[in-house]
Design an enzyme around this catalytic site. Structure first.
Site, PDB file in Angstrom:
ATOM      1  N   CYS A  73     -14.124  32.972  21.454  1.00 15.21           N
ATOM      2  CA  CYS A  73     -14.132  31.568  21.679  1.00 15.21           C
ATOM      3  C   CYS A  73     -12.999  31.856  19.255  1.00 15.21           C
ATOM      4  CB  CYS A  73     -14.185  30.274  21.448  1.00 15.21           C
ATOM      5  SG  CYS A  73     -16.142  30.725  20.542  1.00 15.21           S
TER       6      CYS A  73
ATOM      7  N   ASN B 111     -16.542  31.951  17.578  1.00 12.83           N
ATOM      8  CA  ASN B 111     -18.068  32.212  17.334  1.00 12.83           C
ATOM      9  C   ASN B 111     -19.280  31.854  17.137  1.00 12.83           C
ATOM     10  OD1 ASN B 111     -19.391  35.513  17.537  1.00 12.83           O
ATOM     11  ND2 ASN B 111     -19.335  34.128  19.205  1.00 12.83           N
TER      12      ASN B 111
ATOM     13  N   CYS C 173     -19.514  28.626  18.793  1.00 18.44           N
ATOM     14  CA  CYS C 173     -19.707  26.940  20.237  1.00 18.44           C
ATOM     15  C   CYS C 173     -19.732  27.948  20.896  1.00 18.44           C
ATOM     16  CB  CYS C 173     -18.849  26.054  19.727  1.00 18.44           C
ATOM     17  SG  CYS C 173     -18.527  25.096  17.963  1.00 18.44           S
ATOM     18  N   ARG C 174     -18.253  28.371  21.508  1.00 15.90           N
ATOM     19  CA  ARG C 174     -18.251  28.000  23.068  1.00 15.90           C
ATOM     20  C   ARG C 174     -19.019  29.616  23.872  1.00 15.90           C
ATOM     21  NH1 ARG C 174     -12.156  26.657  23.209  1.00 15.90           N
ATOM     22  NH2 ARG C 174     -12.405  27.268  21.118  1.00 15.90           N
ATOM     23  N   SER C 175     -17.990  30.214  22.565  1.00 16.33           N
ATOM     24  CA  SER C 175     -19.074  31.532  23.027  1.00 16.33           C
ATOM     25  C   SER C 175     -20.487  32.557  22.954  1.00 16.33           C
ATOM     26  CB  SER C 175     -17.738  33.007  22.103  1.00 16.33           C
ATOM     27  OG  SER C 175     -17.908  33.185  21.205  1.00 16.33           O
TER      28      SER C 175
ATOM     29  N   ASP D 155     -12.914  22.786  23.118  1.00  9.18           N
ATOM     30  CA  ASP D 155     -13.835  23.311  21.796  1.00  9.18           C
ATOM     31  C   ASP D 155     -14.259  22.209  21.019  1.00  9.18           C
ATOM     32  OD1 ASP D 155     -14.293  24.182  19.347  1.00  9.18           O
ATOM     33  OD2 ASP D 155     -12.917  24.625  18.441  1.00  9.18           O
TER      34      ASP D 155
END
Length: 153
Positions: free
Chosen positions: A7, A10, A12-14, A121
């Site tokens: 993302c 690096n 939150c999402r990933s 995000d």
């Protein structure tokens, strides 16, 4: 199988996707390598965002990931590199060397629904609602990815 989630930052999402897939892979006793990285360098050297960690803990998971930026060798080392949104995928394709080994895809492709394929995000949202939504999307995508790869062989 080697899987990298990416993302923008690096944080939150990933790293959430990394923790989710690592847990699934461990429970399934699969011999996979799972990691995550960023497009940008803002969070290199930092742990995931506190709200990300809170949602992981809510679901019995944790992360000891330290943020890193994607490198050229990642495109040769990993079989799959998943972006969380179309911007990530576009950036990844622009960064990829000509002889890229990895398949670069949108993780939401494994959502198996035409709608809701983008894992938005949640960083700039207040509270944890967006993080919970990301978690749910990621779990579904990772389950479907594993199922598809197992059926292929």
């Amino acid at each position: 199988m080697k899987v990298l989630f990416v993302c923008i930052g690096n944080s939150c999402r990933s790293p959430m996707a990394e923790a989710v897939l690592k847990d699934m892979v461990a429970r399934e006793a699969l011999d996979w390598v799972v990691d995550s990285a960023a497009i940008a360098d803002w969070n290199v050297g930092y742990p995931p965002e506190d709200r990300c960690l809170a949602i992981l803990r809510e679901n019995g998971l944790d992360s000891n990931h330290i943020g890193r930026q994607i490198g050229k060798d990642d495109f040769e080392r990993f079989d799959y590199i998943f972006g969380m949104d179309e911007g990530n995928v576009s950036d990844l394709k622009a960064l990829a060397p000509d002889q890229c080994r990895a398949q670069i895809e949108l993780l939401g492709r494994y959502r198996m629904k035409e709608l809701d394929k983008i894992i938005f995000d949640p960083y700039f949202e207040r509270g944890v609602h967006g993080f919970r939504r990301c978690y749910t999307q990621i779990v579904i995508c990772c389950q479907n990815f594993i199922q598809q790869k197992r059926s292929i062989g």
